[in-house]
Write a protein that holds these residues in place. Structure first.
Motif, mmCIF file in Angstrom:
data_model
loop_
_atom_site.group_PDB
_atom_site.id
_atom_site.type_symbol
_atom_site.label_atom_id
_atom_site.label_comp_id
_atom_site.label_asym_id
_atom_site.label_seq_id
_atom_site.Cartn_x
_atom_site.Cartn_y
_atom_site.Cartn_z
ATOM 1 N N LEU A 1 50.086 44.698 23.528
ATOM 2 C CA LEU A 1 49.944 45.219 24.883
ATOM 3 C C LEU A 1 51.173 46.070 25.155
ATOM 4 O O LEU A 1 52.280 45.558 25.308
ATOM 5 N N GLN A 2 50.982 47.388 25.177
ATOM 6 C CA GLN A 2 52.100 48.326 25.255
ATOM 7 C C GLN A 2 52.318 48.841 26.662
ATOM 8 O O GLN A 2 51.468 48.719 27.537
ATOM 9 N N ASP B 1 54.296 43.206 40.560
ATOM 10 C CA ASP B 1 53.815 43.119 39.177
ATOM 11 C C ASP B 1 54.527 41.969 38.472
ATOM 12 O O ASP B 1 55.699 42.083 38.098
ATOM 13 N N LYS B 2 53.815 40.874 38.318
ATOM 14 C CA LYS B 2 54.392 39.677 37.699
ATOM 15 C C LYS B 2 53.847 39.422 36.296
ATOM 16 O O LYS B 2 54.578 39.006 35.406
ATOM 17 N N GLU B 3 52.557 39.672 36.114
ATOM 18 C CA GLU B 3 51.939 39.375 34.818
ATOM 19 C C GLU B 3 50.830 40.383 34.535
ATOM 20 O O GLU B 3 50.009 40.679 35.403
ATOM 21 N N TRP B 4 50.844 40.890 33.328
ATOM 22 C CA TRP B 4 49.764 41.741 32.854
ATOM 23 C C TRP B 4 49.117 41.077 31.647
ATOM 24 O O TRP B 4 49.794 40.474 30.817
ATOM 25 N N LYS B 5 47.808 41.204 31.579
ATOM 26 C CA LYS B 5 47.066 40.584 30.476
ATOM 27 C C LYS B 5 45.956 41.523 30.040
ATOM 28 O O LYS B 5 45.287 42.149 30.860
ATOM 29 N N ALA B 6 45.799 41.612 28.732
ATOM 30 C CA ALA B 6 44.671 42.341 28.160
ATOM 31 C C ALA B 6 43.775 41.335 27.443
ATOM 32 O O ALA B 6 44.253 40.570 26.603
ATOM 33 N N VAL B 7 42.516 41.326 27.803
ATOM 34 C CA VAL B 7 41.526 40.507 27.102
ATOM 35 C C VAL B 7 40.744 41.441 26.195
ATOM 36 O O VAL B 7 40.020 42.328 26.671
ATOM 37 N N VAL B 8 40.923 41.251 24.897
ATOM 38 C CA VAL B 8 40.333 42.137 23.896
ATOM 39 C C VAL B 8 39.028 41.515 23.412
ATOM 40 O O VAL B 8 39.039 40.452 22.770
ATOM 41 N N ASP C 1 32.683 41.185 17.014
ATOM 42 C CA ASP C 1 32.073 39.982 16.440
ATOM 43 C C ASP C 1 31.862 38.885 17.482
ATOM 44 O O ASP C 1 31.490 37.756 17.134
ATOM 45 N N GLY C 2 32.102 39.191 18.753
ATOM 46 C CA GLY C 2 31.864 38.238 19.832
ATOM 47 C C GLY C 2 33.083 37.442 20.264
ATOM 48 O O GLY C 2 33.063 36.790 21.304
ATOM 49 N N ARG C 3 34.149 37.467 19.480
ATOM 50 C CA ARG C 3 35.359 36.739 19.853
ATOM 51 C C ARG C 3 36.186 37.554 20.833
ATOM 52 O O ARG C 3 35.977 38.759 21.006
ATOM 53 N N SER C 4 37.143 36.905 21.472
ATOM 54 C CA SER C 4 38.081 37.608 22.338
ATOM 55 C C SER C 4 39.495 37.103 22.064
ATOM 56 O O SER C 4 39.696 35.954 21.676
ATOM 57 N N ILE C 5 40.446 37.995 22.251
ATOM 58 C CA ILE C 5 41.856 37.699 22.034
ATOM 59 C C ILE C 5 42.626 38.164 23.260
ATOM 60 O O ILE C 5 42.332 39.231 23.815
ATOM 61 N N GLU C 6 43.594 37.372 23.695
ATOM 62 C CA GLU C 6 44.383 37.724 24.866
ATOM 63 C C GLU C 6 45.805 38.096 24.465
ATOM 64 O O GLU C 6 46.409 37.448 23.614
ATOM 65 N N LYS C 7 46.307 39.153 25.090
ATOM 66 C CA LYS C 7 47.709 39.540 24.957
ATOM 67 C C LYS C 7 48.297 39.610 26.364
ATOM 68 O O LYS C 7 47.720 40.220 27.263
#
Length: 422
Positions: free
Chosen positions: A336-337, A400-407, A411-417
């Motif tokens: 997450l850039q 702005d306290k927290e940023w999150k990307a839900v990828v 293939d149906g899975r998700s990954i959080e950064k």
């Protein structure tokens, strides 16, 4: 004679008589003769109008000589990952994210009549070309940029400037140079100069640059997705741009150019951070150019292989060329850039999700303090996306306290950064 002697045979490049990448023991034969490259357009940049505004990104001052020397210091690491060429502009490029009026920058080595060349620019250019030559790299030297061309008074000055710049290259005896007469010669800033912006005029200028340089390979680029047969026929290297193209559109452009049956190298020397496009390049055996506005075109540039997009480009390039690197764990394949400490101007940040394999991503959700603020469906996965190479900034506040990307992967899975701000 230089250490790096570039030559051309049909569509392929050779260095010192050997097809590029053929020296790598595990390189696929289909990559032999390619010239993977990156747009480092600000390599000799200065701003004689307001140099102090580029004392940013953690710098207290802007030093153009240090800026060039830092690029020189970064070249060996890029070479080790397979990069064999960089594009450097004598009139630079546009700081897309932070400067609205690019013409307010005075980044121009030519006198108004084109007959003289600034010695400081010449010294930086010579250092860079010699450093690249020493390690086996090619420099695509771009002579003109739309936002600076107005500093030349007329068409005669344009012709003079070509003779002046190419005379400097010829006198240096460089054998590792490709000349790009103009970056996207049909773009609006060039329209006041028909000798540049017309296809017929550009074909003539390509011939003039080749003659004035003593025969260095020469070409010129149009905007993303555009081509012209007359200019291609005048060129030694067919330079194309792929900004804002889909992979299919990029493939179709290559097929169109190949259909002209010119048997010349096809080099994309500007695209975007969309590293998935490299697959088209490798499948078609053509050269591709990485273009990262944020890390490499906003002065002062960070010329190294920075975390995220730069790293993933370098690794994908290396993998395609058979260069083995230690593998990354899946968690390391996403970044997450936009929250790097110094990559901010006026509290603005450019937030995006970088991935080693963007083709495996279906879409990305971006959350600020737990609230969904944007979705991205196409590479590069950026909030407030405009094109493949531009996004609008997010102005940061104390909220702005927290940023999150839900990828969300295909293939149906998700990954959080996640990034937590202090």
């Amino acid at each position: 004679m230089g250490n790096t002697q570039l030559s051309i045979s049909g569509e392929k490049f050779l260095i010192n008589g050997r097809l590029t990448y053929s020296e790598l023991p595990n390189s696929p034969a289909s990559t032999h003769g390619l010239l993977m490259n990156a747009r480092f357009i600000q390599g000799v940049f200065d701003d004689r109008a307001q140099q102090e505004r580029f004392a940013r990104f953690g710098r207290k001052t802007f030093d153009p000589d240090l800026h060039t020397d830092e690029l020189i210091a970064a070249l060996p690491e890029w070479y080790a990952h397979g990069l064999r060429a960089i594009t450097v502009g004598l009139q630079g490029g546009g700081p897309v994210f932070t400067i609205e009026d690019w013409s307010s920058i005075d980044n121009n080595p030519y006198s108004a009549d084109g007959l003289s060349f600034d010695p400081a620019y010449e010294a930086r250019l010579h250092r860079l070309l010699k450093a690249a030559d020493e390690i086996g790299m090619v420099v695509i030297v771009s002579l003109f940029y739309q936002a600076q061309i107005h500093r030349l008074r007329d068409g005669e000055a344009v012709r003079n400037a070509i003779k002046t710049a190419c005379g400097i290259l010829k006198k240096g005896g460089y054998t590792n140079v490709i000349i790009e007469v103009a970056n996207e010669y049909e773009i609006a800033g060039f329209l006041a100069y028909p000798i540049i912006s017309s296809h017929q005029g550009m074909a003539y200028l390509i011939e003039l640059a080749r003659e004035s340089s003593g025969g260095m390979p020469t070409g010129s680029s149009l905007m993303g997705g555009a081509t012209n047969e007359e200019v291609a026929r005048a060129s030694d290297v067919i330079l194309i741009h792929a900004n804002n193209c889909t992979r299919q559109e990029y493939y179709n452009m290559i097929q169109k150019v190949r259909g002209w049956q010119m048997n010349k190298p096809i080099v994309c020397n500007e695209d975007s951070p969309c590293i998935g496009m490299m697959e088209v390049a490798y499948k078609t055996a053509t050269s591709w150019g990485y273009y990262n506005n944020l890390t490499k075109q906003e002065p002062p540039a960070d010329w190294g292989i920075t975390e995220g997009e730069d790293t993933f480009f370098a690794r994908r390039m290396a993998a395609g060329l058979g260069i083995e690197l230690p593998p990354l764990e899946e968690e390391e394949q996403f970044v997450l850039q936009g929250f790097e400490p110094h990559m901010t101007v006026d509290n603005k940040r450019w937030i995006r999700l970088a991935s080693l394999y963007p083709e495996r991503i279906d879409y990305v959700e971006f959350f600020r303090n737990g609230e969904l603020v944007d979705l991205a469906f196409n590479e590069p996965f950026m909030i407030r996306n405009q094109t493949t190479w531009i996004q609008d900034a997010w102005v940061m506040t104390e909220e702005d306290k927290e940023w999150k990307a839900v990828v969300h992967l295909t293939d149906g899975r998700s990954i959080e950064k996640k990034v937590t701000l202090s």
